[in-house]
Design a protein around this motif. Structure first.
Motif, short mmCIF file in Angstrom:
data_model
loop_
_atom_site.label_atom_id
_atom_site.label_comp_id
_atom_site.label_asym_id
_atom_site.label_seq_id
_atom_site.Cartn_x
_atom_site.Cartn_y
_atom_site.Cartn_z
N ASP A 250 15.14 106.43 67.26
CA ASP A 250 15.69 105.58 66.20
C ASP A 250 17.10 105.14 66.55
O ASP A 250 17.46 103.96 66.39
N LEU B 33 17.42 110.95 61.49
CA LEU B 33 17.27 109.99 62.57
C LEU B 33 16.83 110.69 63.85
O LEU B 33 17.36 111.76 64.19
N ARG C 142 17.05 102.54 69.37
CA ARG C 142 16.55 101.25 68.91
C ARG C 142 17.60 100.52 68.07
O ARG C 142 17.84 99.33 68.24
#
Length: 305
Positions: free
Chosen positions: A121, A117, A124
């Protein structure tokens, strides 16, 4: 009714609150809604929509709204839906980070090649977790209705400006037409005198047995034929009739662009005929000046709905 231009622009924005997950820290989760409408001239009504994927379901309602208000024009509608949190980011809670780390470890145990990740990421996913599903269709449609009303006001203001310009040009065309009316009798009289002078010269040289009375009759006949050939009374009358109809349409308003376009073609035909019959520099100049004004009218009529 008003005269409407096909050129216009409207842009509106508003903010709306967004529900959040109560277990997460408080943050600004309001949404900015935006509607932008641009319109330019076109022969028909041509609609184009630029919508986020999650708002595609409102396109039929937007199309119905626009077709109910507009008749012609190339219209582009842009809808934006942005989160205010993008400019006011906060760190995800420890609970969220712990859950994401646990999920990442579990996925890698099954998929060792999976990419880790990234910070983007994590941000979000954490932001999306804060959101509860909400349908903003009604808010956006209400904003779109206001934007369409603003667009109509802009098109009406531009249409009023165009109508004043067209009335000024039709007045100038009438003045030119009126100036052409007395030119023809003067030309006929001048031509008759030329014919008489030629016949008199021929008689003076003694090379003709034609009597003076016959010479004068012949000159009058020639002058009559010349008058018929250069007579522009019909063209002036038709031109005045077309100008009256243009003024009437501008006064009545409504959807008149196509009818005006037809009348412009007729005006151009009469001006061309007047020029082809011209027997003097002055009348030719009148015809040219008319064509210039008619072309100016044509350019602006292309923008009228």
């Amino acid at each position: 009714m008003s005269v409407y231009s096909m050129t216009g622009y409207a842009s509106l924005q508003s903010s709306t609150a967004q529900a959040t997950n109560e277990t997460e820290p408080a943050r600004d989760t309001s949404l900015r809604l935006g509607v932008e409408i641009r319109s330019v001239n076109s022969r028909f009504l041509d609609l184009a929509f630029r919508l986020p994927d999650e708002l595609r379901q409102i396109e039929p309602a937007l199309r119905e709204l626009l077709t109910g208000k507009l008749k012609r024009g190339k219209v582009e509608v842009r809808i934006s839906l942005e989160s205010a949190a993008a400019s006011n980011l906060r760190a995800p809670s420890p609970a969220t980070l712990q859950r994401l780390g646990s999920l990442e470890d579990s996925i890698k145990s099954w998929l060792p090649q999976a990419a880790p990740l990234s910070v983007a990421d994590v941000l979000r996913i954490a932001t999306n977790e804060d959101k509860k599903p909400h349908d903003h269709s009604e808010e956006l449609l209400q904003l779109a209705r206001q934007a369409v009303n603003e667009l109509m006001s802009a098109r009406e203001r531009e249409g009023a400006r165009l109508a004043l310009m067209l009335l000024d040009r039709t007045a100038q065309l009438r003045t030119l037409a009126e100036s052409a009316v007395p030119m023809v009798p003067k030309l006929v009289e001048q031509q008759k005198n030329r014919f008489l002078e030629r016949w008199k010269e021929a008689l003076t040289l003694g090379s003709s047995n034609v009597l003076p009375e016959i010479a004068q009759d012949r000159a009058l006949t020639e002058a009559t034929a010349f008058a018929i050939r250069i007579d522009v009374a019909e063209e002036i009358t038709r031109l005045a009739s077309h100008l009256d109809e243009i003024d009437r349409l501008l006064a009545s308003g409504g959807e008149l662009g196509k009818r005006l376009d037809f009348l412009i073609q007729e005006l151009h035909r009469e001006a061309n005929t007047l020029g082809s019959k011209s027997a003097s520099l002055e009348l030719t100049r009148v015809s040219v000046d008319m064509k210039v004004l008619i072309e100016q009218i044509r350019e602006q009529v292309q923008n009228i709905e």
